[in-house]
Design a protein around this motif. Structure first.
Motif, PDB file in Angstrom:
ATOM      1  N   GLU A 273      38.815  32.424  30.188  1.00 52.67           N
ATOM      2  CA  GLU A 273      40.274  32.551  30.412  1.00 52.67           C
ATOM      3  C   GLU A 273      40.657  32.701  31.774  1.00 52.67           C
ATOM      4  O   GLU A 273      39.590  32.604  32.618  1.00 52.67           O
ATOM      5  CB  GLU A 273      40.513  34.150  29.892  1.00 52.67           C
ATOM      6  N   GLY A 274      41.861  32.261  32.066  1.00 54.77           N
ATOM      7  CA  GLY A 274      42.329  32.169  33.336  1.00 54.77           C
ATOM      8  C   GLY A 274      42.726  30.588  33.643  1.00 54.77           C
ATOM      9  O   GLY A 274      41.883  29.712  33.541  1.00 54.77           O
ATOM     10  N   LYS A 275      43.876  30.370  34.025  1.00 52.16           N
ATOM     11  CA  LYS A 275      44.533  29.036  34.123  1.00 52.16           C
ATOM     12  C   LYS A 275      44.443  28.676  35.674  1.00 52.16           C
ATOM     13  O   LYS A 275      44.124  27.349  35.965  1.00 52.16           O
ATOM     14  CB  LYS A 275      46.032  28.931  33.728  1.00 52.16           C
TER      15      LYS A 275
ATOM     16  N   GLU B 226      42.587  30.380  38.390  1.00 52.19           N
ATOM     17  CA  GLU B 226      41.060  30.354  38.531  1.00 52.19           C
ATOM     18  C   GLU B 226      40.512  30.942  37.339  1.00 52.19           C
ATOM     19  O   GLU B 226      41.064  31.649  36.541  1.00 52.19           O
ATOM     20  CB  GLU B 226      40.681  31.103  39.701  1.00 52.19           C
TER      21      GLU B 226
ATOM     22  N   LEU C 286      38.904  33.696  34.938  1.00 53.06           N
ATOM     23  CA  LEU C 286      39.101  35.061  35.215  1.00 53.06           C
ATOM     24  C   LEU C 286      37.937  35.852  34.170  1.00 53.06           C
ATOM     25  O   LEU C 286      37.663  37.223  34.255  1.00 53.06           O
ATOM     26  CB  LEU C 286      40.408  35.668  34.807  1.00 53.06           C
ATOM     27  N   GLU C 287      37.597  35.251  33.100  1.00 52.86           N
ATOM     28  CA  GLU C 287      36.539  35.671  32.169  1.00 52.86           C
ATOM     29  C   GLU C 287      35.527  34.776  31.852  1.00 52.86           C
ATOM     30  O   GLU C 287      35.893  33.709  31.449  1.00 52.86           O
ATOM     31  CB  GLU C 287      37.158  36.368  31.186  1.00 52.86           C
TER      32      GLU C 287
ATOM     33  N   PRO D 122      38.900  35.981  41.372  1.00 48.49           N
ATOM     34  CA  PRO D 122      39.096  34.721  42.094  1.00 48.49           C
ATOM     35  C   PRO D 122      38.732  34.445  43.603  1.00 48.49           C
ATOM     36  O   PRO D 122      38.468  35.355  44.208  1.00 48.49           O
ATOM     37  CB  PRO D 122      40.899  34.837  41.990  1.00 48.49           C
TER      38      PRO D 122
ATOM     39  N   TYR E 106      48.188  38.492  39.186  1.00 46.64           N
ATOM     40  CA  TYR E 106      47.561  37.613  38.149  1.00 46.64           C
ATOM     41  C   TYR E 106      47.102  38.182  37.219  1.00 46.64           C
ATOM     42  O   TYR E 106      47.290  37.965  35.884  1.00 46.64           O
ATOM     43  CB  TYR E 106      46.639  36.608  38.849  1.00 46.64           C
ATOM     44  N   ILE E 107      46.159  39.496  37.577  1.00 47.79           N
ATOM     45  CA  ILE E 107      45.621  40.344  36.492  1.00 47.79           C
ATOM     46  C   ILE E 107      46.366  41.026  35.381  1.00 47.79           C
ATOM     47  O   ILE E 107      46.427  41.035  34.177  1.00 47.79           O
ATOM     48  CB  ILE E 107      44.540  41.265  37.036  1.00 47.79           C
TER      49      ILE E 107
ATOM     50  N   LYS F  79      47.953  39.025  33.246  1.00 45.83           N
ATOM     51  CA  LYS F  79      46.914  38.325  32.234  1.00 45.83           C
ATOM     52  C   LYS F  79      46.608  39.472  31.335  1.00 45.83           C
ATOM     53  O   LYS F  79      46.504  39.431  30.047  1.00 45.83           O
ATOM     54  CB  LYS F  79      45.936  37.486  32.937  1.00 45.83           C
TER      55      LYS F  79
ATOM     56  N   TRP G 260      38.737  45.168  34.215  1.00 44.26           N
ATOM     57  CA  TRP G 260      38.679  44.008  35.118  1.00 44.26           C
ATOM     58  C   TRP G 260      38.373  44.243  36.520  1.00 44.26           C
ATOM     59  O   TRP G 260      37.510  43.834  36.922  1.00 44.26           O
ATOM     60  CB  TRP G 260      40.037  42.854  34.899  1.00 44.26           C
TER      61      TRP G 260
ATOM     62  N   GLN H 140      36.544  25.062  38.863  1.00 45.25           N
ATOM     63  CA  GLN H 140      35.922  26.357  39.709  1.00 45.25           C
ATOM     64  C   GLN H 140      34.964  26.039  40.387  1.00 45.25           C
ATOM     65  O   GLN H 140      34.605  26.886  41.590  1.00 45.25           O
ATOM     66  CB  GLN H 140      35.622  27.349  38.609  1.00 45.25           C
TER      67      GLN H 140
END
Length: 321
Positions: free
Chosen positions: A119-121, A123, A125-126, A149, A160-161, A164, A174, A226
């Protein structure tokens, strides 16, 4: 930590937790001394025979969200009945085995599938990975980390979080648990080594296991990106994978461009929150379970050139672009 050597003997079917869950604190940093307690597993061993599969049935109970502290080895409420009643603390799939469907099972090329759904576009995230046993048709272990990130300032991270995970209600978890990507990969490699799935000294492919993703984006695009952002080399075990979309297309002769469409085609109800990586990985594992009982063979669909990592060879003629 003892060095693990590979042998010709098959891996144990279960990976029991060997120590209590790590104590939780908002500033905890998991390091090179990560223990097996940071992964989740069921304690019983099971055999690989069809008869044991028939008997290995899980009673269907009301659905409960997974405890996201537990998936990372940080749950401190295992003795709290209200917490246990509210959250799931078992990574095993909730399926009743059907003896008739088991007759369609084929011998797979790999003993284990590592189900990955990032998950995460901007960076990652998961980073959730479910260890699916191709013989018992169940999830026997998992590795799950939230990822902080590498090149974002704190205000942007918070935005961002919130965008998301805020709408899913897991943004607090998170913030409490996320660690940098390089640290996640370091911990993941320990996890792989403890399960005899890979060894750093060999630096080659996985041992009798393969990554399964829903699409090519996770391992073709996002992990290399990444790694570049984190200033690290791409680990060699990310050089090949099984794109479940391509296997689905070639087996059923029907296009399913995503996880939800595959689930609709197979009449599998969605479980958990879509776009929460650990839940999506679980749903992909449920699709795998269904496909295997239909007689599908999961084969490598993409390979990266080790000398030119940007070059990827796709092995199926008919595939989802």
């Amino acid at each position: 930590m003892a060095i693990v050597f590979f042998s010709r003997f098959p891996l144990l079917r279960r990976f029991p937790v060997s120590s209590p869950a790590l104590p939780y604190s908002s500033s905890i940093q998991l390091n090179r001394r990560i223990t097996i307690s940071a992964s989740i597993s069921t304690a019983e061993e099971s055999t690989s025979s069809s008869s044991s599969l028939i008997q290995h049935t899980l009673s269907r109970t009301r659905w409960k969200p997974m405890c996201l502290y537990f998936t990372q080895g940080k749950c401190t409420k295992m003795d709290d009945p209200m917490h246990i009643d509210k959250f799931n603390h078992n990574c095993s799939l909730e399926f009743m085995q059907n003896a008739a469907r088991l007759e369609n099972l084929r011998q797979q090329e790999f003993e284990y599938f590592l189900v990955l759904d990032l998950e995460g576009k901007v960076e990652i995230l998961e980073f959730p990975v479910l260890l699916f046993d191709a013989k018992t048709l169940d999830v026997v272990d998992l590795f799950h980390r939230f990822v902080r990130p590498t090149k974002m300032h704190e205000e942007r991270i918070n935005q961002y979080i919130e965008g998301k995970y805020g709408k899913l209600g897991v943004d607090r978890v998170w913030h409490d648990t996320a660690v940098p990507f390089a640290e996640v990969i370091e911990q993941f490699e320990v996890w792989l080594s403890e399960r005899q799935l890979w060894r750093n000294e060999l630096g080659v492919c996985l041992n009798n296991a393969a990554f399964v993703t829903c699409g090519n984006w996770d391992l073709k695009t996002k992990v290399p990106q990444q790694c570049s952002v984190a200033g690290m080399k791409l680990p060699p075990y990310f050089n090949e994978w099984i794109n479940l979309k391509d296997v689905f297309l070639n087996f059923y002769k029907r296009r399913a461009p995503g996880m939800l469409s595959m689930m609709r085609e197979l009449q599998i109800p969605l479980s958990g929150s879509h776009h929460l990586g650990i839940d999506d990985s679980n749903n992909i594992a449920r699709v795998i379970h269904h496909m295997l009982t239909d007689g599908a063979l999961l084969q490598i669909t993409a390979k990266r050139n080790p000398r030119s990592p940007e070059k990827v060879e796709f092995l199926f003629k008919n595939r989802i672009i």
